[in-house]
Write an enzyme that holds these catalytic residues in place. Structure first.
Site, PDB file in Angstrom:
ATOM      1  N   GLY A   8      60.512  15.889 -12.393  1.00 43.58           N
ATOM      2  CA  GLY A   8      59.983  15.924 -11.192  1.00 43.58           C
ATOM      3  C   GLY A   8      61.185  16.842 -10.776  1.00 43.58           C
ATOM      4  O   GLY A   8      61.853  17.320 -11.082  1.00 43.58           O
ATOM      5  N   GLY A 100      49.160  21.961 -10.536  1.00 41.32           N
ATOM      6  CA  GLY A 100      50.409  21.035 -11.183  1.00 41.32           C
ATOM      7  C   GLY A 100      50.627  19.959 -11.899  1.00 41.32           C
ATOM      8  O   GLY A 100      49.333  18.932 -11.529  1.00 41.32           O
ATOM      9  N   ASP A 102      51.890  17.425 -13.106  1.00 44.65           N
ATOM     10  CA  ASP A 102      51.787  15.914 -11.967  1.00 44.65           C
ATOM     11  C   ASP A 102      50.950  15.434 -11.671  1.00 44.65           C
ATOM     12  O   ASP A 102      50.475  14.309 -11.088  1.00 44.65           O
ATOM     13  CB  ASP A 102      53.227  16.468 -10.920  1.00 44.65           C
ATOM     14  CG  ASP A 102      53.559  17.348 -10.471  1.00 44.65           C
ATOM     15  OD1 ASP A 102      52.510  17.944 -10.312  1.00 44.65           O
ATOM     16  OD2 ASP A 102      54.158  16.902  -9.110  1.00 44.65           O
ATOM     17  N   ARG A 103      50.769  16.601 -10.045  1.00 49.48           N
ATOM     18  CA  ARG A 103      48.938  16.436 -10.310  1.00 49.48           C
ATOM     19  C   ARG A 103      47.755  15.767 -10.399  1.00 49.48           C
ATOM     20  O   ARG A 103      47.124  15.179 -10.607  1.00 49.48           O
ATOM     21  CB  ARG A 103      48.824  16.716  -8.910  1.00 49.48           C
ATOM     22  CG  ARG A 103      49.373  17.628  -7.950  1.00 49.48           C
ATOM     23  CD  ARG A 103      49.327  18.883  -6.434  1.00 49.48           C
ATOM     24  NE  ARG A 103      47.879  18.580  -6.364  1.00 49.48           N
ATOM     25  CZ  ARG A 103      47.387  19.897  -5.827  1.00 49.48           C
ATOM     26  NH1 ARG A 103      48.064  20.841  -5.901  1.00 49.48           N
ATOM     27  NH2 ARG A 103      46.434  19.679  -5.547  1.00 49.48           N
ATOM     28  N   THR A 178      67.034  10.547  19.471  1.00 48.00           N
ATOM     29  CA  THR A 178      66.595  10.811  18.779  1.00 48.00           C
ATOM     30  C   THR A 178      66.508  11.033  17.548  1.00 48.00           C
ATOM     31  O   THR A 178      65.208  10.950  16.836  1.00 48.00           O
ATOM     32  CB  THR A 178      68.012  12.011  18.892  1.00 48.00           C
ATOM     33  OG1 THR A 178      67.931  12.699  20.164  1.00 48.00           O
ATOM     34  CG2 THR A 178      67.304  13.073  17.764  1.00 48.00           C
TER      35      THR A 178
END
Length: 251
Positions: A8, A100, A102-103, A178
Site C-alpha cells: 500500500g 486501483g 487494491d480496490r 480545538t
C-alpha cells in the site's frame, strides 16, 4: 506455500498461506528494508513456491520487491492487475485497468464473502468507498483523503491548530476544544462519505438488501458508527487468494 503481499501507500502487509490457512503474517513500512521480512519468513523459505503481490506503489518499489523475491526465494513474483471481470464480479470502470488494484481485489473478496449487494469501505492513506450490486456489478465508487491526510493538511495549512494525535475514538458531537473539534469534523466528513455511498447504492440497486465490509488501518475507528459492518483486515490479501482461481487476473 504462497507468500502474499499487499504493497500500500504506507504499509507492506504480508502473509504466508498454506492452502486455506495463514501460517504467518505481519507488516512493515512500505519503504523499509525488505531485509525485515527475512527473519520472519525464514522458517518457510524453502517451502514458498509462489509470491503474489497487490501493489499501488509504482515500478521502482515493485522492481525492488521482484529483485528481493528472486534473490532470496528464487521465485519470480506475479503482480495482480485490475481486469474487466473475475468470476461473478464485473469491473464498473470504463477502463477497467484504471481501477486501483487494491480496490479491485477488495471488491472481489467482499463479494465472494457476502454474495450480496455490498459497500466496501477501505480506510487507509486514502478512504475509498465502492458499491457492488447484488449481481456482482461494480457500480463505481469514491476516493477521499484518509483521516491522517485530513489531519496533516489542516495542521500544515494553519498556524495555530495543534492536535492531540493520540485520539483513538471518533465522535460526531460538537466539541468545546480545538483538537476534539477537528476530529469530530473529520468523523462527520468520513461518515458523510459512507452514508452517501449507502444512499447511492439504494438508488442504483433498488430493493436489494446490502452488507457493509470495512478494511484498512483506520477502519476500526469508524466501526462504532456502523456496528452492522464486517471488519476484514486482510481484505486485499483475501482478494489475491480469490484471483488465484482465475489465472488471467495475474501478470
Amino acid at each position: 506455500m504462497i507468500l502474499e503481499i499487499d504493497m500500500g501507500n504506507t504499509r507492506l502487509k504480508w502473509r504466508v498461506r498454506y492452502q486455506q490457512a495463514t501460517v504467518a503474517q505481519s507488516a512493515i513500512g512500505v519503504e523499509e528494508s525488505l531485509g525485515l521480512l527475512v527473519d520472519k519468513i525464514e522458517p518457510y523459505r524453502n517451502a514458498i513456491s509462489a509470491v503474489s503481490v497487490a501493489s499501488v506503489v509504482g515500478e521502482p518499489l515493485e522492481q525492488r520487491l521482484a529483485d528481493w523475491s528472486i534473490g532470496h526465494l528464487d521465485v519470480l513474483p506475479v503482480f495482480a492487475r485490475s481486469s474487466a471481470i473475475c468470476g461473478l464480479v464485473r469491473n464498473g470502470y470504463h477502463n477497467p485497468q484504471a481501477l486501483g488494484v487494491d480496490r479491485w481485489l477488495g471488491i472481489v473478496a467482499a463479494y465472494r464473502l457476502v454474495s450480496a449487494a455490498c459497500i466496501v469501505v477501505s480506510c487507509g492513506t486514502a478512504v475509498t468507498v465502492d458499491l457492488i450490486a447484488r449481481n456482482g456489478k461494480h457500480m463505481g465508487g469514491f476516493i477521499a483523503p484518509g483521516l491522517n491526510l485530513m489531519l496533516d493538511s489542516l495542521t500544515s495549512g494553519t498556524r495555530q491548530i495543534k492536535l492531540d494525535r493520540t485520539v483513538t475514538v471518533l465522535d460526531l458531537s460538537p466539541a468545546a476544544a480545538t483538537s476534539e473539534a477537528v476530529y469530530s469534523a473529520c468523523a462527520a466528513m468520513l461518515t458523510g462519505l459512507v452514508d452517501n455511498g449507502v444512499r447511492q447504492l439504494r438508488r442504483l440497486d433498488q430493493n436489494s438488501e446490502f452488507q457493509m465490509v470495512f478494511t484498512g488501518g483506520d477502519a476500526g475507528r469508524l466501526l462504532s458508527f456502523y456496528p452492522q459492518a464486517r471488519l476484514v483486515p486482510d481484505l486485499v490479501l483475501d482478494g489475491l487468494a480469490c484471483v488465484l482461481d482465475y489465472p488471467q487476473q495475474l501478470e
